[in-house]
Design a protein around this motif. Sequence first.
Motif, mmCIF file in Angstrom:
data_model
loop_
_atom_site.group_PDB
_atom_site.id
_atom_site.type_symbol
_atom_site.label_atom_id
_atom_site.label_comp_id
_atom_site.label_asym_id
_atom_site.label_seq_id
_atom_site.Cartn_x
_atom_site.Cartn_y
_atom_site.Cartn_z
ATOM 1 N N ALA A 127 8.965 -13.919 2.755
ATOM 2 C CA ALA A 127 10.417 -13.883 2.807
ATOM 3 C C ALA A 127 10.894 -12.892 3.814
ATOM 4 C CB ALA A 127 11.275 -14.087 1.348
ATOM 5 N N ALA A 128 10.493 -11.785 3.669
ATOM 6 C CA ALA A 128 11.140 -10.593 4.435
ATOM 7 C C ALA A 128 10.598 -10.894 6.030
ATOM 8 C CB ALA A 128 10.399 -9.376 3.934
ATOM 9 N N LEU A 129 9.342 -11.472 6.003
ATOM 10 C CA LEU A 129 8.655 -11.535 7.314
ATOM 11 C C LEU A 129 9.484 -12.553 8.162
ATOM 12 C CD1 LEU A 129 6.101 -11.020 9.160
ATOM 13 C CD2 LEU A 129 5.093 -12.963 8.013
ATOM 14 N N VAL A 130 9.924 -13.653 7.465
ATOM 15 C CA VAL A 130 10.825 -14.489 8.406
ATOM 16 C C VAL A 130 11.794 -13.750 8.988
ATOM 17 C CG1 VAL A 130 12.215 -16.396 7.805
ATOM 18 C CG2 VAL A 130 10.374 -16.151 6.602
ATOM 19 N N ALA A 131 12.357 -12.760 8.602
ATOM 20 C CA ALA A 131 13.598 -12.082 9.416
ATOM 21 C C ALA A 131 13.000 -11.376 10.583
ATOM 22 C CB ALA A 131 14.095 -10.991 8.260
ATOM 23 N N THR A 132 11.861 -11.309 10.913
ATOM 24 C CA THR A 132 11.238 -10.738 11.993
ATOM 25 C C THR A 132 11.333 -11.965 13.296
ATOM 26 O OG1 THR A 132 8.962 -11.345 11.639
ATOM 27 C CG2 THR A 132 9.753 -9.276 11.016
ATOM 28 N N THR A 133 11.235 -11.302 14.509
ATOM 29 C CA THR A 133 11.203 -12.332 15.560
ATOM 30 C C THR A 133 10.126 -12.368 16.046
ATOM 31 O OG1 THR A 133 13.633 -11.894 16.216
ATOM 32 C CG2 THR A 133 12.031 -12.861 17.899
ATOM 33 N N TYR A 134 8.985 -11.438 16.178
ATOM 34 C CA TYR A 134 7.945 -11.027 17.000
ATOM 35 C C TYR A 134 6.680 -11.115 15.972
ATOM 36 C CZ TYR A 134 10.933 -10.166 20.690
ATOM 37 O OH TYR A 134 11.987 -10.102 21.956
ATOM 38 N N VAL A 135 6.821 -10.212 14.963
ATOM 39 C CA VAL A 135 5.738 -9.896 14.025
ATOM 40 C C VAL A 135 5.100 -11.154 13.143
ATOM 41 C CG1 VAL A 135 5.074 -8.670 12.077
ATOM 42 C CG2 VAL A 135 6.255 -7.515 13.710
ATOM 43 N N ARG A 136 6.167 -12.169 12.977
ATOM 44 C CA ARG A 136 5.647 -13.166 12.259
ATOM 45 C C ARG A 136 4.855 -14.149 12.901
ATOM 46 N NH1 ARG A 136 11.466 -16.473 11.878
ATOM 47 N NH2 ARG A 136 11.875 -16.718 14.307
ATOM 48 N N GLN A 137 4.630 -13.904 14.363
ATOM 49 C CA GLN A 137 3.653 -14.691 14.913
ATOM 50 C C GLN A 137 2.435 -14.328 14.635
ATOM 51 O OE1 GLN A 137 4.795 -15.179 19.206
ATOM 52 N NE2 GLN A 137 6.879 -14.179 18.530
ATOM 53 N N PHE A 138 2.006 -13.088 14.300
ATOM 54 C CA PHE A 138 0.651 -12.595 13.842
ATOM 55 C C PHE A 138 0.175 -13.518 12.518
ATOM 56 C CE2 PHE A 138 2.384 -8.819 16.007
ATOM 57 C CZ PHE A 138 1.529 -8.917 17.270
ATOM 58 N N VAL A 139 0.932 -13.903 11.697
ATOM 59 C CA VAL A 139 0.569 -14.038 10.368
ATOM 60 C C VAL A 139 0.800 -15.867 10.279
ATOM 61 C CG1 VAL A 139 0.598 -12.149 9.256
ATOM 62 C CG2 VAL A 139 2.516 -13.523 9.087
ATOM 63 N N ARG A 140 1.376 -16.510 11.026
ATOM 64 C CA ARG A 140 1.760 -17.679 11.110
ATOM 65 C C ARG A 140 0.600 -18.659 10.631
ATOM 66 N NH1 ARG A 140 5.030 -19.295 15.985
ATOM 67 N NH2 ARG A 140 3.273 -19.000 16.829
ATOM 68 N N GLY A 141 0.844 -19.553 9.376
ATOM 69 C CA GLY A 141 -0.259 -20.292 9.006
ATOM 70 C C GLY A 141 -1.803 -19.808 8.916
ATOM 71 N N ARG A 142 -1.826 -18.617 8.700
ATOM 72 C CA ARG A 142 -3.104 -17.931 8.402
ATOM 73 C C ARG A 142 -3.362 -17.373 6.950
ATOM 74 N NH1 ARG A 142 -4.642 -14.107 12.962
ATOM 75 N NH2 ARG A 142 -2.266 -13.683 12.951
ATOM 76 N N ALA A 143 -4.421 -17.122 6.439
ATOM 77 C CA ALA A 143 -4.539 -16.755 4.894
ATOM 78 C C ALA A 143 -4.439 -15.133 5.334
ATOM 79 C CB ALA A 143 -6.117 -17.001 4.476
ATOM 80 N N GLU A 144 -3.865 -14.809 4.024
ATOM 81 C CA GLU A 144 -3.473 -13.205 4.095
ATOM 82 C C GLU A 144 -4.325 -12.502 2.929
ATOM 83 O OE1 GLU A 144 0.552 -14.002 3.655
ATOM 84 O OE2 GLU A 144 0.467 -15.024 5.496
ATOM 85 N N SER A 145 -4.534 -11.174 2.978
ATOM 86 C CA SER A 145 -4.799 -10.459 1.736
ATOM 87 C C SER A 145 -3.875 -10.138 0.873
ATOM 88 C CB SER A 145 -5.523 -9.116 2.161
ATOM 89 O OG SER A 145 -4.508 -8.172 2.646
ATOM 90 N N PRO A 146 -4.074 -9.770 -0.529
ATOM 91 C CA PRO A 146 -2.964 -9.430 -1.408
ATOM 92 C C PRO A 146 -2.051 -8.322 -0.742
ATOM 93 C CG PRO A 146 -5.279 -9.423 -2.541
ATOM 94 C CD PRO A 146 -5.444 -9.517 -1.012
ATOM 95 N N VAL A 147 -0.882 -8.215 -1.124
ATOM 96 C CA VAL A 147 0.065 -7.190 -0.637
ATOM 97 C C VAL A 147 -0.331 -5.734 -1.301
ATOM 98 C CG1 VAL A 147 2.353 -6.470 -0.325
ATOM 99 C CG2 VAL A 147 2.008 -8.857 -0.616
ATOM 100 N N ARG A 148 -0.634 -4.933 -0.580
ATOM 101 C CA ARG A 148 -0.670 -3.505 -0.932
ATOM 102 C C ARG A 148 0.211 -2.534 -0.532
ATOM 103 N NH1 ARG A 148 -4.736 1.205 1.229
ATOM 104 N NH2 ARG A 148 -4.724 2.563 -0.739
ATOM 105 N N VAL A 149 1.092 -2.171 -1.785
ATOM 106 C CA VAL A 149 2.250 -1.305 -1.449
ATOM 107 C C VAL A 149 1.993 0.465 -1.842
ATOM 108 C CG1 VAL A 149 4.843 -0.556 -2.243
ATOM 109 C CG2 VAL A 149 3.747 -3.135 -2.231
ATOM 110 N N VAL A 150 2.248 1.129 -0.663
ATOM 111 C CA VAL A 150 1.838 2.469 -1.001
ATOM 112 C C VAL A 150 3.027 3.484 -0.365
ATOM 113 C CG1 VAL A 150 -0.630 2.093 -0.414
ATOM 114 C CG2 VAL A 150 0.943 2.755 1.521
#
Length: 279
Positions: A127-150
């Motif tokens: 949901a946060a990724l949707v607010a981006t204009t450019y970065v979301r193009q890197f993950v559109r429609g692709r499998a992702e790893s679990p979220v790691r927060v550090v």
Amino acid sequence: MLATAAARAGATVFPSRVRRVHRIAGGFTVDAAIPAHADAVVDATGRAARISRELDARPARHDRLVCAARVVPRRGDEPFRDTFVEAVAEGWWYSAPLPDGHRIVACFTDAPIAARAGLATPAGWRAALVATTYVRQFVRGRAESPVRVVTAAGHRLRPCAGPGWLAVGDAAFATDPLSSGGVTSALRTAIAAAAALADGDRANYLALVDAMAAGYYARHSEIYGWERRFPTSAFWQARRPDVTNSTTSPEPRRPAAGPPMSARRSCSSSTRPRSRPEF
């Protein structure tokens, strides 16, 4: 590689990390897989500063920045193939190619904002990724790893040296990833710490860390001051050049004029990103 080089130079590398360090007369005892005695201790445990905390040092926190990152497969038609940074109202996003053929995509924001947005969950991160204009193009429609927060919070350890011990790298002084400099700071403090251990003089080491901190805080204010599109954002307000926290940093400087930080991309031709955040 550093551990291997240290072993070749004569160091004993323990098979597991040090659990605790205890001060005794004439030095320290090291609680590890193989107990040992040390005349001096260097804390290189990163932002955790585990050893220094046991010796009564405390980090003075500069901010509450966290990183919520995922790894995605790279594809051949990516619009940008190098390090990429994009500012949004609640923080900034970072993406860069990895040596294994994947790409890291990370959101940097303050811990309270991350908690409210649920950035630790795949749904909140998306949901946060949707607010981006450019970065979301890197993950559109692709499998992702679990979220790691550090944590990516900046801090200054006080003190960063004492009788028989020194802290180096992020343990002594952790920088904001956007301001960069973490690797450089680690190397500079390590070299200076070696000299301090050799001659027994901590004064020059403490002066170096003081000078590095002063330069960093000024650079931090300048870089964040480039972004002026989100005047009501709590994230950007907390980093305004005129906001001062006298307990953790000197008076920040007014930012020099610069372009809006809507999207910045590394132009280096190197295969390794020029300013990769330090996690």
